[in-house]
Scaffold this active site. Structure first.
Site, PDB file in Angstrom:
ATOM      1  N   ASN A   9      66.036  13.493  44.153  1.00  0.00           N
ATOM      2  CA  ASN A   9      66.054  12.347  45.070  1.00  0.00           C
ATOM      3  C   ASN A   9      67.513  12.126  45.447  1.00  0.00           C
ATOM      4  O   ASN A   9      68.291  11.601  44.647  1.00  0.00           O
ATOM      5  CB  ASN A   9      65.465  11.111  44.374  1.00  0.00           C
ATOM      6  CG  ASN A   9      65.609   9.857  45.233  1.00  0.00           C
ATOM      7  OD1 ASN A   9      65.959   9.928  46.415  1.00  0.00           O
ATOM      8  ND2 ASN A   9      65.338   8.701  44.640  1.00  0.00           N
ATOM      9  N   TRP A  10      67.862  12.554  46.652  1.00  0.00           N
ATOM     10  CA  TRP A  10      69.265  12.460  47.072  1.00  0.00           C
ATOM     11  C   TRP A  10      69.687  11.035  47.408  1.00  0.00           C
ATOM     12  O   TRP A  10      70.859  10.775  47.630  1.00  0.00           O
ATOM     13  CB  TRP A  10      69.498  13.368  48.292  1.00  0.00           C
ATOM     14  CG  TRP A  10      69.546  14.830  47.965  1.00  0.00           C
ATOM     15  CD1 TRP A  10      69.545  15.395  46.716  1.00  0.00           C
ATOM     16  CD2 TRP A  10      69.617  15.915  48.896  1.00  0.00           C
ATOM     17  NE1 TRP A  10      69.620  16.758  46.824  1.00  0.00           N
ATOM     18  CE2 TRP A  10      69.664  17.107  48.147  1.00  0.00           C
ATOM     19  CE3 TRP A  10      69.643  15.990  50.298  1.00  0.00           C
ATOM     20  CZ2 TRP A  10      69.745  18.370  48.753  1.00  0.00           C
ATOM     21  CZ3 TRP A  10      69.717  17.241  50.893  1.00  0.00           C
ATOM     22  CH2 TRP A  10      69.765  18.412  50.130  1.00  0.00           C
ATOM     23  N   LYS A  11      68.707  10.132  47.541  1.00  0.00           N
ATOM     24  CA  LYS A  11      69.017   8.742  47.942  1.00  0.00           C
ATOM     25  C   LYS A  11      69.813   8.762  49.248  1.00  0.00           C
ATOM     26  O   LYS A  11      69.577   9.618  50.088  1.00  0.00           O
ATOM     27  CB  LYS A  11      69.711   8.000  46.798  1.00  0.00           C
ATOM     28  CG  LYS A  11      68.900   8.113  45.500  1.00  0.00           C
ATOM     29  CD  LYS A  11      69.344   7.206  44.395  1.00  0.00           C
ATOM     30  CE  LYS A  11      68.431   7.425  43.183  1.00  0.00           C
ATOM     31  NZ  LYS A  11      68.721   6.535  42.068  1.00  0.00           N
ATOM     32  N   HIS A  94      59.983   3.544  45.256  1.00  0.00           N
ATOM     33  CA  HIS A  94      61.126   3.682  44.349  1.00  0.00           C
ATOM     34  C   HIS A  94      61.642   2.293  43.987  1.00  0.00           C
ATOM     35  O   HIS A  94      61.622   1.381  44.812  1.00  0.00           O
ATOM     36  CB  HIS A  94      62.241   4.509  45.010  1.00  0.00           C
ATOM     37  CG  HIS A  94      63.314   4.895  44.042  1.00  0.00           C
ATOM     38  ND1 HIS A  94      64.316   4.028  43.661  1.00  0.00           N
ATOM     39  CD2 HIS A  94      63.522   6.035  43.335  1.00  0.00           C
ATOM     40  CE1 HIS A  94      65.087   4.631  42.770  1.00  0.00           C
ATOM     41  NE2 HIS A  94      64.636   5.852  42.561  1.00  0.00           N
ATOM     42  N   GLU A  96      64.479   1.109  43.824  1.00  0.00           N
ATOM     43  CA  GLU A  96      65.518   0.593  44.733  1.00  0.00           C
ATOM     44  C   GLU A  96      64.880   0.004  45.987  1.00  0.00           C
ATOM     45  O   GLU A  96      65.390  -0.969  46.556  1.00  0.00           O
ATOM     46  CB  GLU A  96      66.511   1.714  45.068  1.00  0.00           C
ATOM     47  CG  GLU A  96      67.409   2.009  43.867  1.00  0.00           C
ATOM     48  CD  GLU A  96      67.899   3.449  43.775  1.00  0.00           C
ATOM     49  OE1 GLU A  96      67.807   4.191  44.761  1.00  0.00           O
ATOM     50  OE2 GLU A  96      68.368   3.823  42.678  1.00  0.00           O
ATOM     51  N   GLU A 166      60.028   5.793  35.995  1.00  0.00           N
ATOM     52  CA  GLU A 166      61.476   5.634  36.011  1.00  0.00           C
ATOM     53  C   GLU A 166      61.859   4.251  35.478  1.00  0.00           C
ATOM     54  O   GLU A 166      61.834   3.268  36.227  1.00  0.00           O
ATOM     55  CB  GLU A 166      62.014   5.766  37.450  1.00  0.00           C
ATOM     56  CG  GLU A 166      61.722   7.079  38.111  1.00  0.00           C
ATOM     57  CD  GLU A 166      62.732   7.395  39.217  1.00  0.00           C
ATOM     58  OE1 GLU A 166      63.336   8.465  39.146  1.00  0.00           O
ATOM     59  OE2 GLU A 166      62.931   6.559  40.133  1.00  0.00           O
ATOM     60  N   GLY A 172      70.704   5.791  37.078  1.00  0.00           N
ATOM     61  CA  GLY A 172      72.116   5.786  37.463  1.00  0.00           C
ATOM     62  C   GLY A 172      73.042   5.169  36.432  1.00  0.00           C
ATOM     63  O   GLY A 172      74.198   4.877  36.717  1.00  0.00           O
ATOM     64  N   SER A 212      68.575   9.181  34.807  1.00  0.00           N
ATOM     65  CA  SER A 212      69.677   9.904  34.164  1.00  0.00           C
ATOM     66  C   SER A 212      69.273  11.250  33.563  1.00  0.00           C
ATOM     67  O   SER A 212      69.761  11.648  32.506  1.00  0.00           O
ATOM     68  CB  SER A 212      70.364   9.013  33.123  1.00  0.00           C
ATOM     69  OG  SER A 212      70.921   7.859  33.749  1.00  0.00           O
ATOM     70  N   GLY A 233      68.079  11.918  40.260  1.00  0.00           N
ATOM     71  CA  GLY A 233      68.974  11.327  41.263  1.00  0.00           C
ATOM     72  C   GLY A 233      70.318  12.035  41.280  1.00  0.00           C
ATOM     73  O   GLY A 233      70.476  13.122  41.845  1.00  0.00           O
ATOM     74  N   GLY A 234      71.314  11.422  40.645  1.00  0.00           N
ATOM     75  CA  GLY A 234      72.689  11.917  40.682  1.00  0.00           C
ATOM     76  C   GLY A 234      72.840  13.406  40.422  1.00  0.00           C
ATOM     77  O   GLY A 234      73.594  14.098  41.121  1.00  0.00           O
TER      78      GLY A 234
HETATM   79  P1  13P Z   1      69.535   9.035  38.362  1.00  0.00           P
HETATM   80  O1  13P Z   1      69.035  10.411  37.991  1.00  0.00           O
HETATM   81  O2  13P Z   1      70.807   9.067  39.157  1.00  0.00           O
HETATM   82  O3  13P Z   1      69.552   8.124  37.191  1.00  0.00           O
HETATM   83  O4  13P Z   1      68.443   8.428  39.380  1.00  0.00           O
HETATM   84  C1  13P Z   1      67.111   8.464  39.026  1.00  0.00           C
HETATM   85  C2  13P Z   1      66.306   8.108  40.209  1.00  0.00           C
HETATM   86  O5  13P Z   1      66.301   6.970  40.644  1.00  0.00           O
HETATM   87  C3  13P Z   1      65.526   9.172  40.850  1.00  0.00           C
HETATM   88  O6  13P Z   1      64.625   8.651  41.764  1.00  0.00           O
END
Ligand code: 13P
Length: 250
Positions: A9-11, A94, A96, A166, A172, A212, A233-234
């Site tokens: 997930n590149w956000k 998600h 967010e 999640e 994050g 994470s 994510g990251g």
């Molecule tokens: P991180 O892997 O950066 O913690 O993010 C997780 C995430 O929100 C994937 O959708």
């Protein structure tokens, strides 16, 4: 046996040229994996990414969609639009989006239904906050979110929904749920699906862990009985690091 699905997930990251370079670098690194490889990216990258990922085993997904097909919804993108350029997956709900853009269990449910209507594969996110966790409400929250997201779907649709568990406090932050904890939460989601749709359906549903995930913890997490891969994510922003997560068995 359920397959493992490893989705990035590149956000709100990556320009089209970066997306193209990323896929060109990733494709040879993951070409032999038996795991499903998905990249969920900003709308502006999708078309370029789809062209670049042709003839590879990399699948492309969006990070959101509207539940209506067309209409006066300035700034929105519909499932029909995503499908028209051959997008295959879409992340829905998600945390967010729930937190910053007023997504509710109800809009999540409408979007999941719309995703199926237009032939997209939904990756539905559920997860508890730190306060909810500390109050001992984790199972109650995540099973309720799951139940409401899947409301009104056919058994076949439920079986083809990917759930991403999640925990919000792990996103994050560098804090990961322990593998036992993540597996326990995911089992509670699977048990809830079994209660409503039957054990056979529940046994087929892919349930990922997210929060994470990195190359150094992917193996221990993804080898647990009920964790069917991850939403990353990251660590999905660098092709080399992401390829190691995809090939976690090695
Ligand atoms: P991180 O892997 O950066 O913690 O993010 C997780 C995430 O929100 C994937 O959708």
């Amino acid at each position: 046996m359920r397959r493992k699905v490893i989705a990035g997930n590149w956000k709100m990251n990556m320009l089209p040229n970066e997306a193209i370079n990323f896929i060109e670098e990733l494709a040879p690194l993951v070409k032999d994996t038996k795991n499903e490889v998905v990249l969920c990216m900003p709308y502006t990258d999708l078309f370029y990414a789809l062209l670049t990922a042709q003839n590879t085993n990399i699948k492309i997904g969006a990070q959101n969609m509207h539940f209506e097909e067309t209409g006066a919804y300035t700034g929105e993108i519909s499932g029909k639009m995503l499908k028209s350029i051959n997008v295959e997956y879409v992340i829905i709900g998600h945390s967010e989006r729930r937190q910053y853009f007023n997504e509710t269990d109800e809009t999540v449910n409408k979007k999941v239904k719309a995703a199926f209507q237009y032939g997209l594969k939904p990756i539905v996110c559920v997860g508890e906050t730190l306060e909810q966790r500390e109050a001992g409400q984790t199972e109650e929250i995540i099973t309720k979110q799951t139940e409401l997201a899947l409301k009104g779907l056919t058994e076949n649709q439920v079986e083809n929904t990917i759930i991403a568990y999640e925990p919000i406090w792990a996103i994050g932050t560098g804090k990961t749920a322990t593998k036992e904890d993540a597996n326990h939460s995911i089992k509670s989601i699977r048990n809830k699906i079994a209660q409503i749709y039957g054990q056979t359906v529940a046994n087929g549903v892919i349930i990922q862990y997210g929060g994470s995930v990195k190359s150094t913890n992917a193996k221990e997490l993804f080898e647990m009985s009920d964790i069917d891969g991850g939403l990353v994510g990251g660590a999905s922003l660098k092709a080399d690091e992401f390829s190691k997560i995809v090939k976690f068995e090695n």
